[in-house]
Design a protein around this motif. Structure first.
Motif, PDB file in Angstrom:
ATOM      1  N   ALA A 283       0.910  -1.068  -0.095  1.00  0.00           N
ATOM      2  CA  ALA A 283       0.005   0.135  -0.037  1.00  0.00           C
ATOM      3  C   ALA A 283       1.082   1.252  -0.010  1.00  0.00           C
ATOM      4  O   ALA A 283       0.507   2.403  -0.555  1.00  0.00           O
ATOM      5  N   ALA A 284       2.036   1.012   0.546  1.00  0.00           N
ATOM      6  CA  ALA A 284       2.824   2.485   0.882  1.00  0.00           C
ATOM      7  C   ALA A 284       4.325   2.519   0.046  1.00  0.00           C
ATOM      8  O   ALA A 284       4.664   3.387  -0.420  1.00  0.00           O
ATOM      9  N   ASN A 285       4.977   1.335   0.220  1.00  0.00           N
ATOM     10  CA  ASN A 285       6.016   1.414  -0.167  1.00  0.00           C
ATOM     11  C   ASN A 285       6.629   0.809  -1.477  1.00  0.00           C
ATOM     12  O   ASN A 285       7.749   0.695  -1.645  1.00  0.00           O
ATOM     13  N   LEU A 286       5.733   0.120  -2.196  1.00  0.00           N
ATOM     14  CA  LEU A 286       6.137  -0.682  -3.319  1.00  0.00           C
ATOM     15  C   LEU A 286       5.449  -0.079  -4.387  1.00  0.00           C
ATOM     16  O   LEU A 286       4.544   0.387  -4.767  1.00  0.00           O
ATOM     17  N   LEU A 287       6.425  -0.266  -5.862  1.00  0.00           N
ATOM     18  CA  LEU A 287       6.128   0.433  -6.917  1.00  0.00           C
ATOM     19  C   LEU A 287       6.593  -0.487  -8.139  1.00  0.00           C
ATOM     20  O   LEU A 287       8.010  -0.683  -8.084  1.00  0.00           O
ATOM     21  N   ALA A 288       5.971  -0.945  -8.783  1.00  0.00           N
ATOM     22  CA  ALA A 288       6.490  -1.668 -10.253  1.00  0.00           C
ATOM     23  C   ALA A 288       6.988  -0.749 -11.011  1.00  0.00           C
ATOM     24  O   ALA A 288       6.463   0.504 -11.505  1.00  0.00           O
TER      25      ALA A 288
END
Length: 241
Positions: free
Chosen positions: A177-182
């Protein structure tokens, strides 16, 4: 290895990265991948109205330290098994690993292997955030799309996570929800374990959002930011809506 990129704050891109283990680099990709050929021109996505005020509000709440300390002992497994499903956040204990959960959430035209809908074999990032370009994901060339920790793991270790209990570190590393991004693999490698004071996305249209999300993660986990991070975040507000 920590790559010092302070001279590139304004330009917002870098030319060097490190092989795994480094924060934000997928463990399945041990070597920096070749740069993917974009399939379209960059897409400009404007940040939401009020982003500048939100960044300023976050800056007032977060502790600022002069510089990042060097705390020995960091290893990727200090944050648990990479992409474990055993965490308390979104997608935890759902039978799919965190990497595939993030890909499912952020790719379009997703294709799965088998009936479990847990292993993605193809999909598209229509507007990859760090470059603004369309990136095609194929499992046979998985390094083209990696999962980035906006607040990198090695950085978090130095800034206080070394003192956390293991489960808190696991939850941090898998916080979808906060810290992960593809993101684009080479862009992720260039970011390495930097913060906004050392690195900004090449895609100017995402810089305000990137800074805001970095600060939100810092506040959520009571992690400090450096003076350079603070100055960069404060400066970016002049270009944010």
């Amino acid at each position: 290895m920590r790559t010092v990129l302070a001279a590139l704050i304004v330009l917002g891109f870098a030319t060097a990265g490190c092989a795994y283990p480094v924060a934000g680099v997928d463990p399945a990709e041990s070597n920096p991948p070749p740069r993917a050929t974009p399939t379209s021109n960059p897409v400009t996505v404007q940040p939401a109205a009020g982003t500048a005020k939100l960044i300023s509000a976050e800056l007032r709440r977060i502790r600022v330290i002069a510089a990042r300390p060097d705390v020995p002992g960091y290893k990727r497994d200090q944050f648990g098994q990479a992409w474990t499903d055993d965490h308390a956040g979104r997608g935890g204990h759902n039978g799919c690993d965190t990497r595939n959960d993030v890909l499912t959430a952020q790719l379009t035209a997703v294709q799965y292997r088998g009936r479990s809908r847990c292993v993605i074999i193809a999909g598209t990032l229509p507007a990859e955030p760090y470059t603004g370009r369309r990136v095609e994901f194929r499992k046979a060339a998985a390094s083209k799309v990696q999962i980035d920790h906006l607040y990198p793991l090695a950085r978090a270790w130095d800034m206080g996570a070394a003192r956390w209990p293991m489960q808190r570190r696991i939850d941090f590393a898998n916080d979808q929800a906060a810290n992960l991004l593809a993101v684009d693999g080479p862009a992720n490698a260039s970011k390495n374990d930097a913060g906004p004071g050392e690195w900004m996305p090449l895609n100017r249209g995402y810089r305000c959002t990137y800074v805001l999300r970095y600060l939100q993660v810092a506040r959520k986990y009571a992690l400090p930011i450096t003076a350079a991070d603070h100055d960069a975040a404060e400066a970016i507000t002049r270009s944010c809506p």
